[in-house]
Design a protein around this motif. Structure first.
Motif, PDB file in Angstrom:
ATOM      1  N   GLN A   1       0.826  -1.210   0.000  1.00  0.00           N
ATOM      2  CA  GLN A   1       0.000   0.000   0.000  1.00  0.00           C
ATOM      3  C   GLN A   1       0.859   1.257   0.000  1.00  0.00           C
ATOM      4  N   MET A   2       1.973   1.235   0.722  1.00  0.00           N
ATOM      5  CA  MET A   2       2.904   2.358   0.702  1.00  0.00           C
ATOM      6  C   MET A   2       3.438   2.580  -0.714  1.00  0.00           C
ATOM      7  N   GLU A   3       3.814   1.489  -1.392  1.00  0.00           N
ATOM      8  CA  GLU A   3       4.316   1.602  -2.762  1.00  0.00           C
ATOM      9  C   GLU A   3       3.237   2.127  -3.707  1.00  0.00           C
ATOM     10  N   MET A   4       1.995   1.703  -3.501  1.00  0.00           N
ATOM     11  CA  MET A   4       0.894   2.209  -4.320  1.00  0.00           C
ATOM     12  C   MET A   4       0.770   3.728  -4.172  1.00  0.00           C
ATOM     13  N   LEU A   5       0.822   4.188  -2.940  1.00  0.00           N
ATOM     14  CA  LEU A   5       0.715   5.624  -2.697  1.00  0.00           C
ATOM     15  C   LEU A   5       1.866   6.372  -3.351  1.00  0.00           C
ATOM     16  N   GLU A   6       3.067   5.874  -3.228  1.00  0.00           N
ATOM     17  CA  GLU A   6       4.211   6.544  -3.831  1.00  0.00           C
ATOM     18  C   GLU A   6       4.152   6.534  -5.348  1.00  0.00           C
ATOM     19  N   ALA A   7       3.403   5.583  -5.921  1.00  0.00           N
ATOM     20  CA  ALA A   7       3.211   5.535  -7.370  1.00  0.00           C
ATOM     21  C   ALA A   7       2.108   6.464  -7.850  1.00  0.00           C
ATOM     22  N   GLY A   8       1.276   6.984  -6.912  1.00  0.00           N
ATOM     23  CA  GLY A   8       0.212   7.902  -7.289  1.00  0.00           C
ATOM     24  C   GLY A   8      -1.190   7.396  -7.061  1.00  0.00           C
ATOM     25  N   TYR A   9      -1.340   6.153  -6.596  1.00  0.00           N
ATOM     26  CA  TYR A   9      -2.668   5.629  -6.271  1.00  0.00           C
ATOM     27  C   TYR A   9      -3.101   6.139  -4.895  1.00  0.00           C
TER      28      TYR A   9
ATOM     29  N   ASP B   1       3.688  14.270  -4.349  1.00  0.00           N
ATOM     30  CA  ASP B   1       2.764  14.307  -3.213  1.00  0.00           C
ATOM     31  C   ASP B   1       1.485  13.554  -3.559  1.00  0.00           C
ATOM     32  N   VAL B   2       0.927  12.884  -2.542  1.00  0.00           N
ATOM     33  CA  VAL B   2      -0.353  12.188  -2.717  1.00  0.00           C
ATOM     34  C   VAL B   2      -1.189  12.381  -1.457  1.00  0.00           C
TER      35      VAL B   2
ATOM     36  N   ARG C   1      -5.775  12.865   3.463  1.00  0.00           N
ATOM     37  CA  ARG C   1      -4.617  12.480   4.270  1.00  0.00           C
ATOM     38  C   ARG C   1      -3.349  12.657   3.425  1.00  0.00           C
ATOM     39  N   HIS C   2      -2.454  13.512   3.860  1.00  0.00           N
ATOM     40  CA  HIS C   2      -1.242  13.821   3.088  1.00  0.00           C
ATOM     41  C   HIS C   2      -0.190  12.755   3.405  1.00  0.00           C
ATOM     42  N   LEU C   3      -0.099  11.741   2.546  1.00  0.00           N
ATOM     43  CA  LEU C   3       0.660  10.536   2.860  1.00  0.00           C
ATOM     44  C   LEU C   3       1.993  10.442   2.137  1.00  0.00           C
ATOM     45  N   VAL C   4       2.119  11.114   1.007  1.00  0.00           N
ATOM     46  CA  VAL C   4       3.383  11.138   0.272  1.00  0.00           C
ATOM     47  C   VAL C   4       3.834  12.580   0.167  1.00  0.00           C
TER      48      VAL C   4
ATOM     49  N   CYS D   1       8.117  10.550  -1.078  1.00  0.00           N
ATOM     50  CA  CYS D   1       8.349   9.493  -0.088  1.00  0.00           C
ATOM     51  C   CYS D   1       7.176   9.411   0.886  1.00  0.00           C
ATOM     52  N   HIS D   2       6.763   8.197   1.209  1.00  0.00           N
ATOM     53  CA  HIS D   2       5.682   7.991   2.159  1.00  0.00           C
ATOM     54  C   HIS D   2       6.097   8.472   3.540  1.00  0.00           C
ATOM     55  N   VAL D   3       5.156   9.041   4.264  1.00  0.00           N
ATOM     56  CA  VAL D   3       5.468   9.656   5.555  1.00  0.00           C
ATOM     57  C   VAL D   3       5.911   8.629   6.604  1.00  0.00           C
ATOM     58  N   ALA D   4       5.558   7.357   6.416  1.00  0.00           N
ATOM     59  CA  ALA D   4       5.982   6.304   7.357  1.00  0.00           C
ATOM     60  C   ALA D   4       6.917   5.309   6.672  1.00  0.00           C
TER      61      ALA D   4
END
Length: 459
Positions: free
Chosen positions: A109-117, A424-425, A430-433, A437-440
């Protein structure tokens, strides 16, 4: 929270000097374009160069990310296929524990967010212990996917999967598959248990139903699953492999797509995954239903599934979205590029889905943002008032986007660059990227590294 964008893709097209206000719940509360730039920048919490709606990843088996790269050697058979790959996957499943599944899912899920999903639609079929014994809490592993989404922050549409048989002849499930198996009565209880976790998740979370395929679910149970889904998301694999088509046709008297459309009221809440083995008539008929064709071009390439008839499907008004499926790679731009290039290779053409008004990149991006939202049962995919604030930002300082405007932004992102342009995503506000880079990232990657060290030794 307010976001000011120099340029943004809105439902009516590209607009400049856009101000987006997000409410406390995570929805877009107000939206204006052509605002006075200096004043808007002064009041905004975030100032970004290029703002886009962030799509949902409509099909994922999270655990398979951990076996990426482990299936690229030839087996004993003369021809390596989807079916031989599947045996490797089943062996890998035997060593996965609940903690492993949760850790892998958070990483994916972290990788998905960093990819733009902004949303993960998880087609979740691992339910039981390796020997098929249910956990004390029947929906234990569904809850692990939910826990992972709390770590990553991604929007979640969970799809517990009904899986009964090893084939159309209703043969018992074999090794590996036995972790999936339920009759419909037990599945309904599992689904109820999974639904019970929703109050503990963010309000944008959702649940649906996924009868696995016509091979793995009986006709009576399929009708029950459709009834259980109601108007919510209903996903199913369909017409992925030639062998599958032949098996269904021999057992049920019709090709999978023909049989499904003749026996069920396929509607907009349905998402049919892959559909790489359809005739022209089936393609036209599926397009007319308003359902989503859930495409996974990277995985379909990896597994040798075939090429979806995308040009014809879109020309008939068909709706589609993309997912990362086996998660061998997680890349939004590459899914779209692979889809388009498959059409070009088959038809020996260029710009296969472009129109005189919209470029290839624009057509593809708008199709998957709308289709992914529909498949997820999520009010997103568009930057408009009332929608979830699922948003992504592209790096306007990148040399690849220097001086680039309008549709060419998306063409450069998909065909000339890659997901490294995503800075950024936001998922439901929720500002997660941040800065790519993912915030966690550190904690999620550290846990994943520990799990993978052990799994590689055991496998």
């Amino acid at each position: 929270m307010k976001i000011y964008a120099d340029t943004a893709l809105l439902p009516e097209g590209w607009k400049s000097n856009v101000l987006v206000e997000i409410d406390k719940v995570g929805r877009i509360a107000s939206l204006s374009s052509d605002v006075e730039a200096a004043k808007a920048k002064a009041t905004a919490d975030h100032r970004v160069p290029i703002l886009l709606p962030a799509p949902a990843n409509l099909h994922s088996h999270a655990f398979q990310r951990a076996m990426a790269g482990m299936s690229e050697r030839r087996g004993a058979e003369a021809l390596d296929t989807f079916w031989t790959w599947r045996q490797i996957m089943y062996r890998f499943l035997d060593i996965l524990k609940p903690d492993d599944i949760e850790t892998i899912a958070a990483f994916v899920q972290m990788e998905m967010l960093e990819a733009g999903y902004a949303c993960n639609v998880e087609f979740h079929y691992v339910h039981h212990q390796p020997d098929g014994t249910p956990y004390a809490a029947l929906a234990e592993l569904s809850h692990r996917i939910g826990a992972a989404s709390l770590d990553s922050g991604i929007g979640l549409t969970l799809l517990p999967v009904l899986y009964q048989y090893g084939g159309c002849d209703k043969r018992p499930l074999g090794p590996g598959q036995i972790r999936f198996g339920n009759d419909f009565e037990r599945f309904a209880k599992l689904h109820q248990g999974a639904t019970a976790m929703l109050p503990n998740l963010p309000v944008d979370s959702a649940i649906g139903v996924a009868p696995h395929s016509l091979r793995a679910v009986g006709q009576d149970a399929l009708r029950d699953a459709v009834q259980l889904a109601g108007s919510g998301p209903l996903h199913m694999h369909l017409a992925e492999q030639v062998k599958e088509v032949e098996e269904v046709e021999a057992a049920w008297g019709a090709r999978p797509t023909d049989w499904l459309l003749a026996n069920h009221q396929v509607a907009e809440n349905w998402c049919l995954i892959h559909c790489t083995q359809m005739t022209d008539a089936e393609t036209d008929a599926l397009a007319a239903t308003g359902a989503i064709a859930g495409l996974c071009p990277i995985t379909e390439s990896s597994l040798g599934d075939g090429i979806f008839n995308g040009v014809r499907y879109l020309s008939k008004g068909g709706r589609l979205g993309v997912g990362s499926d086996s998660n061998i790679r997680i890349s939004l731009s590459e899914e779209l590029r692979t889809f388009e290039y498959s059409q070009r290779l088959r038809d020996r053409c260029r710009a296969s889905v472009a129109t005189t008004e919209r470029s290839t990149g624009r057509v593809l991006f708008e199709a998957v943002t709308a289709g992914g939202a529909q498949a997820a049962g999520r009010k997103s995919g568009r930057i408009e008032e009332g929608a979830w604030a699922d948003l992504l930002v592209l790096d306007g300082k990148s040399l690849m986007l220097d001086g680039v405007k309008g549709d060419e932004i998306l063409d450069m992102f998909i065909f000339a660059a890659d997901d490294r342009l995503v800075t950024d995503v936001w998922s439901a506000g929720r500002h997660l990227v941040k800065d790519g880079c993912h915030v966690a990232s550190d904690s999620i990657r550290s846990r994943y590294r520990e799990v993978m060290t052990r799994l590689r030794q055991e496998f």
